[in-house]
Design a protein around this motif. Structure first.
Motif, PDB file in Angstrom:
ATOM      1  N   ASP A 138       0.864  -1.176   0.000  1.00 16.04           N
ATOM      2  CA  ASP A 138       0.000   0.000   0.000  1.00 16.04           C
ATOM      3  C   ASP A 138       0.903   1.229   0.000  1.00 16.04           C
ATOM      4  O   ASP A 138       1.686   1.437   0.933  1.00 16.04           O
ATOM      5  CB  ASP A 138      -0.898  -0.008   1.238  1.00 16.04           C
ATOM      6  N   ALA A 139       0.805   2.033  -1.067  1.00 13.69           N
ATOM      7  CA  ALA A 139       1.680   3.199  -1.206  1.00 13.69           C
ATOM      8  C   ALA A 139       1.548   4.164  -0.033  1.00 13.69           C
ATOM      9  O   ALA A 139       2.512   4.874   0.304  1.00 13.69           O
ATOM     10  CB  ALA A 139       1.385   3.911  -2.519  1.00 13.69           C
ATOM     11  N   LYS A 140       0.382   4.192   0.601  1.00 14.39           N
ATOM     12  CA  LYS A 140       0.194   5.106   1.740  1.00 14.39           C
ATOM     13  C   LYS A 140       1.109   4.743   2.901  1.00 14.39           C
ATOM     14  O   LYS A 140       1.432   5.604   3.724  1.00 14.39           O
ATOM     15  CB  LYS A 140      -1.272   5.067   2.191  1.00 14.39           C
ATOM     16  N   ASP A 141       1.513   3.472   2.981  1.00 18.28           N
ATOM     17  CA  ASP A 141       2.333   3.025   4.106  1.00 18.28           C
ATOM     18  C   ASP A 141       3.785   3.477   4.009  1.00 18.28           C
ATOM     19  O   ASP A 141       4.569   3.260   4.945  1.00 18.28           O
ATOM     20  CB  ASP A 141       2.277   1.501   4.219  1.00 18.28           C
ATOM     21  N   ARG A 142       4.170   4.081   2.892  1.00 18.60           N
ATOM     22  CA  ARG A 142       5.531   4.603   2.770  1.00 18.60           C
ATOM     23  C   ARG A 142       5.553   6.096   2.439  1.00 18.60           C
ATOM     24  O   ARG A 142       6.592   6.641   2.085  1.00 18.60           O
ATOM     25  CB  ARG A 142       6.333   3.813   1.731  1.00 18.60           C
ATOM     26  N   HIS A 143       4.393   6.741   2.561  1.00 19.93           N
ATOM     27  CA  HIS A 143       4.346   8.191   2.320  1.00 19.93           C
ATOM     28  C   HIS A 143       4.908   8.923   3.525  1.00 19.93           C
ATOM     29  O   HIS A 143       4.367   8.848   4.630  1.00 19.93           O
ATOM     30  CB  HIS A 143       2.907   8.635   2.037  1.00 19.93           C
ATOM     31  N   ASN A 144       6.025   9.573   3.319  1.00 20.49           N
ATOM     32  CA  ASN A 144       6.739  10.317   4.369  1.00 20.49           C
ATOM     33  C   ASN A 144       7.178   9.433   5.524  1.00 20.49           C
ATOM     34  O   ASN A 144       7.342   9.900   6.661  1.00 20.49           O
ATOM     35  CB  ASN A 144       5.895  11.489   4.871  1.00 20.49           C
ATOM     36  N   THR A 145       7.380   8.164   5.235  1.00 25.14           N
ATOM     37  CA  THR A 145       7.963   7.264   6.218  1.00 25.14           C
ATOM     38  C   THR A 145       8.679   6.134   5.477  1.00 25.14           C
ATOM     39  O   THR A 145       8.528   5.980   4.261  1.00 25.14           O
ATOM     40  CB  THR A 145       6.891   6.696   7.169  1.00 25.14           C
ATOM     41  N   ILE A 146       9.464   5.366   6.205  1.00 22.47           N
ATOM     42  CA  ILE A 146      10.235   4.273   5.618  1.00 22.47           C
ATOM     43  C   ILE A 146       9.500   2.961   5.898  1.00 22.47           C
ATOM     44  O   ILE A 146       9.268   2.612   7.064  1.00 22.47           O
ATOM     45  CB  ILE A 146      11.660   4.245   6.200  1.00 22.47           C
ATOM     46  N   GLN A 147       9.125   2.271   4.841  1.00 20.37           N
ATOM     47  CA  GLN A 147       8.330   1.043   4.933  1.00 20.37           C
ATOM     48  C   GLN A 147       9.228  -0.181   4.688  1.00 20.37           C
ATOM     49  O   GLN A 147       9.767  -0.355   3.604  1.00 20.37           O
ATOM     50  CB  GLN A 147       7.206   1.059   3.904  1.00 20.37           C
ATOM     51  N   GLN A 148       9.373  -1.029   5.699  1.00 18.33           N
ATOM     52  CA  GLN A 148      10.138  -2.271   5.518  1.00 18.33           C
ATOM     53  C   GLN A 148       9.342  -3.228   4.643  1.00 18.33           C
ATOM     54  O   GLN A 148       8.157  -3.464   4.874  1.00 18.33           O
ATOM     55  CB  GLN A 148      10.415  -2.922   6.866  1.00 18.33           C
ATOM     56  N   VAL A 149      10.005  -3.803   3.629  1.00 18.77           N
ATOM     57  CA  VAL A 149       9.320  -4.716   2.716  1.00 18.77           C
ATOM     58  C   VAL A 149       9.953  -6.106   2.673  1.00 18.77           C
ATOM     59  O   VAL A 149       9.311  -7.063   2.233  1.00 18.77           O
ATOM     60  CB  VAL A 149       9.246  -4.125   1.292  1.00 18.77           C
ATOM     61  N   ILE A 150      11.207  -6.240   3.138  1.00 16.03           N
ATOM     62  CA  ILE A 150      11.883  -7.539   3.171  1.00 16.03           C
ATOM     63  C   ILE A 150      12.743  -7.590   4.418  1.00 16.03           C
ATOM     64  O   ILE A 150      13.359  -6.589   4.806  1.00 16.03           O
ATOM     65  CB  ILE A 150      12.763  -7.760   1.923  1.00 16.03           C
ATOM     66  N   SER A 151      12.804  -8.775   5.043  1.00 14.38           N
ATOM     67  CA  SER A 151      13.638  -8.969   6.227  1.00 14.38           C
ATOM     68  C   SER A 151      14.153 -10.412   6.238  1.00 14.38           C
ATOM     69  O   SER A 151      13.783 -11.215   5.375  1.00 14.38           O
ATOM     70  CB  SER A 151      12.823  -8.690   7.498  1.00 14.38           C
ATOM     71  N   PRO A 152      14.963 -10.784   7.243  1.00 14.87           N
ATOM     72  CA  PRO A 152      15.427 -12.169   7.332  1.00 14.87           C
ATOM     73  C   PRO A 152      14.402 -13.120   7.929  1.00 14.87           C
ATOM     74  O   PRO A 152      14.613 -14.336   7.929  1.00 14.87           O
ATOM     75  CB  PRO A 152      16.648 -12.081   8.254  1.00 14.87           C
ATOM     76  N   SER A 153      13.294 -12.606   8.471  1.00 15.28           N
ATOM     77  CA  SER A 153      12.368 -13.438   9.235  1.00 15.28           C
ATOM     78  C   SER A 153      10.977 -13.475   8.615  1.00 15.28           C
ATOM     79  O   SER A 153      10.406 -12.416   8.309  1.00 15.28           O
ATOM     80  CB  SER A 153      12.250 -12.924  10.669  1.00 15.28           C
ATOM     81  N   ASP A 155       8.423 -13.936  10.201  1.00 15.92           N
ATOM     82  CA  ASP A 155       7.523 -13.379  11.215  1.00 15.92           C
ATOM     83  C   ASP A 155       7.589 -11.861  11.274  1.00 15.92           C
ATOM     84  O   ASP A 155       6.840 -11.243  12.025  1.00 15.92           O
ATOM     85  CB  ASP A 155       7.864 -13.956  12.597  1.00 15.92           C
ATOM     86  N   ASP A 156       8.489 -11.273  10.487  1.00 18.31           N
ATOM     87  CA  ASP A 156       8.649  -9.824  10.494  1.00 18.31           C
ATOM     88  C   ASP A 156       7.806  -9.205   9.378  1.00 18.31           C
ATOM     89  O   ASP A 156       7.167  -9.906   8.595  1.00 18.31           O
ATOM     90  CB  ASP A 156      10.126  -9.464  10.317  1.00 18.31           C
ATOM     91  N   GLU A 157       7.820  -7.891   9.307  1.00 18.12           N
ATOM     92  CA  GLU A 157       7.027  -7.159   8.322  1.00 18.12           C
ATOM     93  C   GLU A 157       7.537  -7.418   6.909  1.00 18.12           C
ATOM     94  O   GLU A 157       8.744  -7.402   6.652  1.00 18.12           O
ATOM     95  CB  GLU A 157       7.084  -5.665   8.634  1.00 18.12           C
ATOM     96  N   GLY A 158       6.631  -7.665   5.979  1.00 19.66           N
ATOM     97  CA  GLY A 158       6.991  -7.852   4.580  1.00 19.66           C
ATOM     98  C   GLY A 158       7.377  -9.284   4.248  1.00 19.66           C
ATOM     99  O   GLY A 158       7.035 -10.235   4.965  1.00 19.66           O
ATOM    100  N   LEU A 159       8.095  -9.455   3.137  1.00 21.91           N
ATOM    101  CA  LEU A 159       8.589 -10.759   2.710  1.00 21.91           C
ATOM    102  C   LEU A 159       9.891 -11.080   3.440  1.00 21.91           C
ATOM    103  O   LEU A 159      10.418 -10.264   4.184  1.00 21.91           O
ATOM    104  CB  LEU A 159       8.817 -10.753   1.192  1.00 21.91           C
ATOM    105  N   TRP A 160      10.418 -12.292   3.208  1.00 23.61           N
ATOM    106  CA  TRP A 160      11.679 -12.659   3.860  1.00 23.61           C
ATOM    107  C   TRP A 160      12.574 -13.362   2.855  1.00 23.61           C
ATOM    108  O   TRP A 160      12.128 -13.844   1.815  1.00 23.61           O
ATOM    109  CB  TRP A 160      11.438 -13.554   5.084  1.00 23.61           C
TER     110      TRP A 160
END
Length: 237
Positions: A138-153, A155-160
């Protein structure tokens, strides 16, 4: 004290295959620069433009984490695991090639080119079971903020993916400023501007410029014009 390496957009390697035009931040295919082999685990950062209805036929990969981020148009993916998907602007795709996978990527559109980033990350585990995943953001989730989209886990936000790496996207209005704090230990951060202009620790990055940062725990990012950018935090292997 932080160290910085700047890669101007115009300094990238370039390939024109007619149906495919690609700019390479790091050495890839016929572009070889011994000083631009990788940034830690970030091995490939290709900025691809694929003509209408054209694409990459079935080809194999092994032991690489492959990320695709469409910037314009629709990209159709097929692979040897039976996945048939379309990824669009606003989506992120992760594929773990692991022990071996074959896939193809085609421009789904017959009337316009597709533009996407193809990114390869060296994994921290080899010969894993291949897998595929994608996420609509959702583009709104990164408007004027940093949106995490990939991580090592998972269970974390986004893909892994199979690496201690974190990817984030942001869209800042002019004047917006934020501090990014590193998430890993012994990691570096590669900043890639998708549009507009940003200032990273006082260094100006315009459209498609890249900046690698090491020996830091946090950085400051300020938009000097409306801007979109990608952050890739990776181990310095």
């Amino acid at each position: 004290m932080a160290n910085y390496v700047f890669h101007a957009a115009a300094s990238r390697g370039y390939a024109d295959h007619g149906w495919l035009r690609s700019k390479h931040t790091f050495s890839f295919a016929n572009y070889f620069n011994p000083e631009r082999m990788n940034f830690g685990a970030l091995r490939v950062l290709n900025d691809d433009q694929v003509a209408a209805g054209m694409g990459f036929g079935a080809h194999p990969h092994h032991n690489m984490e492959i990320i695709s981020i469409p910037l314009q148009g629709d990209l159709e993916h097929k692979d040897s695991m039976g996945n048939v998907e379309v990824i669009r602007h606003g989506d992120v795709q992760v594929m773990s090639a692991g022990s071996g996978i074959t896939h193809s990527e085609y421009n789904k559109n017959k009337d316009q080119e597709v533009r996407f980033l193809q990114i390869w990350i060296i994994p921290n585990a080899t010969n894993v079971e291949p897998r595929y995943d994608q996420l609509t953001l959702d583009a709104k989730d990164r408007h004027n903020t940093i949106q995490q989209v990939i991580s090592p886990s998972p269970d974390d936000e986004g893909l892994w993916l199979h690496q201690e790496a974190w990817f984030s996207l942001a869209h800042f209005d002019v004047g917006q400023e934020q501090v990014y704090s590193f998430k890993g230990k012994g990691t570096g951060l590669y900043v890639f501007t998708l549009s507009g202009t940003i200032e990273v620790d006082g260094r100006i990055l315009a459209d498609r410029d890249g900046l690698g940062i090491t020996d830091a725990q946090q950085i400051s990012i300020r938009a000097t014009a409306d801007a979109e950018f990608l952050l890739m935090e990776v181990p310095l292997i």
